[in-house]
Write a protein that holds these residues in place. Structure first.
Motif, PDB file in Angstrom:
ATOM      1  N   ASP A 112       0.820  -1.217   0.000  1.00  0.00           N
ATOM      2  CA  ASP A 112       0.000   0.000   0.000  1.00  0.00           C
ATOM      3  C   ASP A 112       0.852   1.265   0.000  1.00  0.00           C
ATOM      4  O   ASP A 112       1.976   1.272   0.506  1.00  0.00           O
ATOM      5  CB  ASP A 112      -0.904   0.015   1.238  1.00  0.00           C
ATOM      6  N   SER A 113       0.282   2.304  -0.556  1.00  0.00           N
ATOM      7  CA  SER A 113       0.990   3.596  -0.593  1.00  0.00           C
ATOM      8  C   SER A 113      -0.017   4.700  -0.887  1.00  0.00           C
ATOM      9  O   SER A 113      -0.969   4.488  -1.642  1.00  0.00           O
ATOM     10  CB  SER A 113       2.043   3.569  -1.698  1.00  0.00           C
ATOM     11  N   THR A 114       0.212   5.851  -0.325  1.00  0.00           N
ATOM     12  CA  THR A 114      -0.549   7.046  -0.724  1.00  0.00           C
ATOM     13  C   THR A 114       0.406   8.033  -1.375  1.00  0.00           C
ATOM     14  O   THR A 114       0.318   8.340  -2.567  1.00  0.00           O
ATOM     15  CB  THR A 114      -1.239   7.692   0.492  1.00  0.00           C
ATOM     16  N   ARG A 115       1.377   8.514  -0.589  1.00  0.00           N
ATOM     17  CA  ARG A 115       2.244   9.600  -1.052  1.00  0.00           C
ATOM     18  C   ARG A 115       3.120   9.226  -2.248  1.00  0.00           C
ATOM     19  O   ARG A 115       3.174   9.947  -3.243  1.00  0.00           O
ATOM     20  CB  ARG A 115       3.184  10.054   0.080  1.00  0.00           C
ATOM     21  N   THR A 116       3.804   8.092  -2.136  1.00  0.00           N
ATOM     22  CA  THR A 116       4.759   7.749  -3.193  1.00  0.00           C
ATOM     23  C   THR A 116       4.015   7.514  -4.505  1.00  0.00           C
ATOM     24  O   THR A 116       4.392   8.045  -5.554  1.00  0.00           O
ATOM     25  CB  THR A 116       5.558   6.487  -2.786  1.00  0.00           C
ATOM     26  N   HIS A 156      14.456   3.193   0.404  1.00  0.00           N
ATOM     27  CA  HIS A 156      13.380   3.991  -0.204  1.00  0.00           C
ATOM     28  C   HIS A 156      14.079   5.227  -0.789  1.00  0.00           C
ATOM     29  O   HIS A 156      13.982   6.334  -0.253  1.00  0.00           O
ATOM     30  CB  HIS A 156      12.358   4.362   0.870  1.00  0.00           C
ATOM     31  N   GLN A 166      12.244   8.587  -1.468  1.00  0.00           N
ATOM     32  CA  GLN A 166      11.874   9.263  -0.212  1.00  0.00           C
ATOM     33  C   GLN A 166      13.112   9.963   0.351  1.00  0.00           C
ATOM     34  O   GLN A 166      13.042  11.090   0.838  1.00  0.00           O
ATOM     35  CB  GLN A 166      11.347   8.244   0.805  1.00  0.00           C
ATOM     36  N   ARG A 180       6.983  -0.719  -5.908  1.00  0.00           N
ATOM     37  CA  ARG A 180       7.064  -0.930  -4.449  1.00  0.00           C
ATOM     38  C   ARG A 180       6.770  -2.397  -4.182  1.00  0.00           C
ATOM     39  O   ARG A 180       5.810  -2.966  -4.707  1.00  0.00           O
ATOM     40  CB  ARG A 180       6.063  -0.063  -3.705  1.00  0.00           C
ATOM     41  N   PRO A 215       8.441  10.682   7.220  1.00  0.00           N
ATOM     42  CA  PRO A 215       8.113  10.250   5.848  1.00  0.00           C
ATOM     43  C   PRO A 215       6.604  10.093   5.662  1.00  0.00           C
ATOM     44  O   PRO A 215       6.124  10.098   4.534  1.00  0.00           O
ATOM     45  CB  PRO A 215       8.835   8.907   5.706  1.00  0.00           C
ATOM     46  N   LEU A 216       5.871   9.936   6.783  1.00  0.00           N
ATOM     47  CA  LEU A 216       4.419   9.704   6.763  1.00  0.00           C
ATOM     48  C   LEU A 216       4.123   8.363   6.073  1.00  0.00           C
ATOM     49  O   LEU A 216       4.947   7.913   5.297  1.00  0.00           O
ATOM     50  CB  LEU A 216       3.678  10.867   6.105  1.00  0.00           C
ATOM     51  N   PRO A 217       3.022   7.713   6.306  1.00  0.00           N
ATOM     52  CA  PRO A 217       1.909   8.158   7.130  1.00  0.00           C
ATOM     53  C   PRO A 217       2.200   8.073   8.634  1.00  0.00           C
ATOM     54  O   PRO A 217       3.032   7.270   9.062  1.00  0.00           O
ATOM     55  CB  PRO A 217       0.799   7.172   6.749  1.00  0.00           C
TER      56      PRO A 217
HETATM   57  N1   CP Z   1       6.472   7.977   2.746  1.00  0.00           N
HETATM   58  C1   CP Z   1       5.834   7.010   2.056  1.00  0.00           C
HETATM   59  O1   CP Z   1       6.448   6.142   1.430  1.00  0.00           O
HETATM   60  O2   CP Z   1       4.470   7.086   2.122  1.00  0.00           O
HETATM   61  P1   CP Z   1       3.453   6.114   1.391  1.00  0.00           P
HETATM   62  O3   CP Z   1       3.601   4.764   2.033  1.00  0.00           O
HETATM   63  O4   CP Z   1       2.098   6.726   1.624  1.00  0.00           O
HETATM   64  O5   CP Z   1       3.833   6.052  -0.052  1.00  0.00           O
END
Ligand code: CP
Length: 526
Positions: free
Chosen positions: A63-67, A155, A158, A117, A294-296
């Protein structure tokens, strides 16, 4: 590097070190210019790839949002073909390998870039290798791969947005950085990427703030020290703030306690307390301190609690948006749109010379009383100095490994003895029926028992003598494998990856894909 050549075009970005320090600084310089143009209403067209034949594939097996979303938006900025691969409804569910999947997708565009990823460490590196071979076979340009986070390994994209954000805070000076790393330093891949990413700074001070259960793995800390970073360790934020030298840049990570055993889970409240910022700490922060993440964030147990969101300490919101700008530039570099004006030291892949066999001097051709049991060896090979100086148990282990791995099922003898010159223990194997070893056997022997000597005996005289050193690279043996179960090359992941290890400092071997260090006993399966 001459101006005009494009050193970035067609490359992949699997780990931070795939870009040299100068190349990383160039990335930040271009990102700064792009961000100024996009936020200031300037012209940004010169950054855009604008090639609809380039397919950018987003393949997120985790799962990922930002990347994912920042890469999707970056690809849209470029006016390229954006493909969001739906992993959940794909033939991965029918146990298709990722190698087969990518080979197929590669056929759909004239040029391809894959953003991947995966839980499996080293996936991008393996795909770069295998699709490179496939492309050559089909007389096509190889695709580029971008590692969007692989397990606990790295990463890199990031890392580049993190360093860009630190430079922004430091008014673009890369002379010195003092950084506190807080939280789960054991599992956090964004922390592991800092070992190489921080090398863009001339002087680096790193404070590691984590209880033992969440500490940075030893091999990453020793690489930091090898990079000349000044490293200090603290068990909690409380302990850290009880001394005077406090960093103005703090990098927090989410706790990944679910990856740890029951024993650690029982201690969860104590571990969280040690690395969660509390209201009471605010007055003890140096002026101008910024927090990054780096979030989340975990919404129930955030290491940076929500009460800090609207305070000047918030650096993480701007950091997160910076991912859009750095990723636009990364796509532009790898596709060859930017990079022509790069001047500096480009990344050079290390060459591995097979320098592990050294001819040693034979003392006056003097006969040696090497024996098979009680009989002297007249013609054959004697492997001497096995595990010299180690304890007896380890020497027997070397002897056993040499015999089993090299399948030395011949008339022979072996044993542990004292050296004739001193009282140091060593192992000897006498092989009267073998007159020579080929290169492959020599490499095997050197990897199992580095430092041993090989005596070629003819007519009861030592005619030639070789000292074997640990080879710089071990690969292509059926009997080796990476012992990290999360590595793409581990046999249980069924990707049919060619195994490969490099010698690193402290006589360890590092897996080409996940970069996990192994001692030379570990890499062998038998
Ligand atoms: N920082 C980062 O990799 O966030 P995501 O998991 O939301 O992509």
């Amino acid at each position: 590097m001459r101006k005009g050549q494009n050193v970035f075009a067609g490359r992949s970005l699997c780990v931070v070190n795939d870009f040299s320090v100068d190349e990383q600084l160039y990335l930040y310089e271009k990102t700064r210019a792009l961000k100024a143009a996009l936020t200031g209403g300037g012209e940004a067209r010169q950054f855009a790839v604008a090639d609809p034949t380039l397919g950018v594939y987003l393949i997120f097996l985790e799962d990922s949002t930002r990347t994912k979303e920042s890469f999707r938006n970056a690809a849209k900025f470029h006016g390229v073909k954006v493909n969001d691969f739906n992993v959940q409804s794909s033939s991965f569910n029918k146990k298709e390998s990722i190698t087969d999947t990518i080979k197929m997708l590669y056929g759909y565009s004239a040029r391809s870039m894959f953003v991947i990823r995966s839980k499996l460490e080293g996936t991008s590196r393996w795909l770069e290798d295998s699709l490179g071979v496939y492309a050559r076979r089909n007389d096509r340009d190889p695709p580029a791969f971008i590692n969007a986070g692989d397990g606990k390994h790295e990463h890199p994209t990031q890392e580049f947005l993190d360093e860009f954000s630190f430079l922004e805070q430091l008014d673009w000076s890369n002379e010195r950085i003092h950084l506190a790393l807080v939280g789960d330093l054991c599992h956090g891949r964004t922390v592991h990427s800092k070992v190489d990413g921080l090398k863009v700074f001339g002087e680096v001070h790193v404070d590691l703030i984590a209880p033992d259960e969440l500490a940075l793995p030893e091999h990453y800390e020793s690489r930091m020290t090898a990079n000349d970073f000044q490293v200090r360790r603290f068990a909690s934020i409380e302990e850290y703030l009880s001394q005077a030298d406090v960093a103005t840049i703090w990098y927090f990570t989410r706790l990944q306690l679910e990856r740890m055993g029951e024993e650690v889970l029982e201690k969860a409240p104590m571990l969280r307390r040690a690395v969660t910022f509390g209201q009471q700490f605010l007055p003890r922060l140096p002026e101008g301190t910024k927090f990054y993440h780096p979030l989340p964030r975990h919404r129930e147990f955030p290491t940076i609690p929500f009460f800090l969101d609207n305070l000047p300490v918030n650096g993480w919101d701007r950091q997160s948006i910076n991912g859009y700008y750095t990723r636009i530039v990364e796509i532009a570099l790898l596709s060859g749109t930017l990079g022509q004006d790069f001047e500096g030291e480009a990344m050079v892949r290390p060459a591995y010379l097979d320098d592990f066999v050294e001819e040693a001097v034979v003392q006056d051709g003097a006969p040696r009383d090497y024996k098979v049991g009680i009989k002297p060896v007249e013609n054959g090979i004697v492997i001497d100095h096995i595990g010299r100086g180690e304890d007896i148990g380890e020497i027997w282990d070397h002897i056993d490994k040499i015999r089993r791995i090299m399948r030395l099922n011949h008339r022979s003898s072996h044993g542990v003895y004292h050296s004739s010159s001193d009282r140091v223990f060593k192992g000897i194997i006498s092989l009267p029926d073998i007159l020579e070893f080929d290169e492959r056997q020599l490499k095997m022997l050197a990897a199992i028992a580095p430092g041993c000597t090989l005596n070629m005996v003819k007519d009861s005289e030592i005619r030639k003598k070789y000292r074997l050193h640990m080879p710089p690279r071990i690969y292509n043996f059926d009997e080796i494998s990476c012992k990290n179960e999360n590595c793409i090359s581990n046999p249980r992941n069924f990707e049919d990856v060619r195994k490969e290890f490099y010698r690193s400092e402290k006589s360890t071997f590092v897996c080409r894909y996940c970069e996990r260090p192994h001692n030379f006993h570990e890499i062998w399966d038998v």
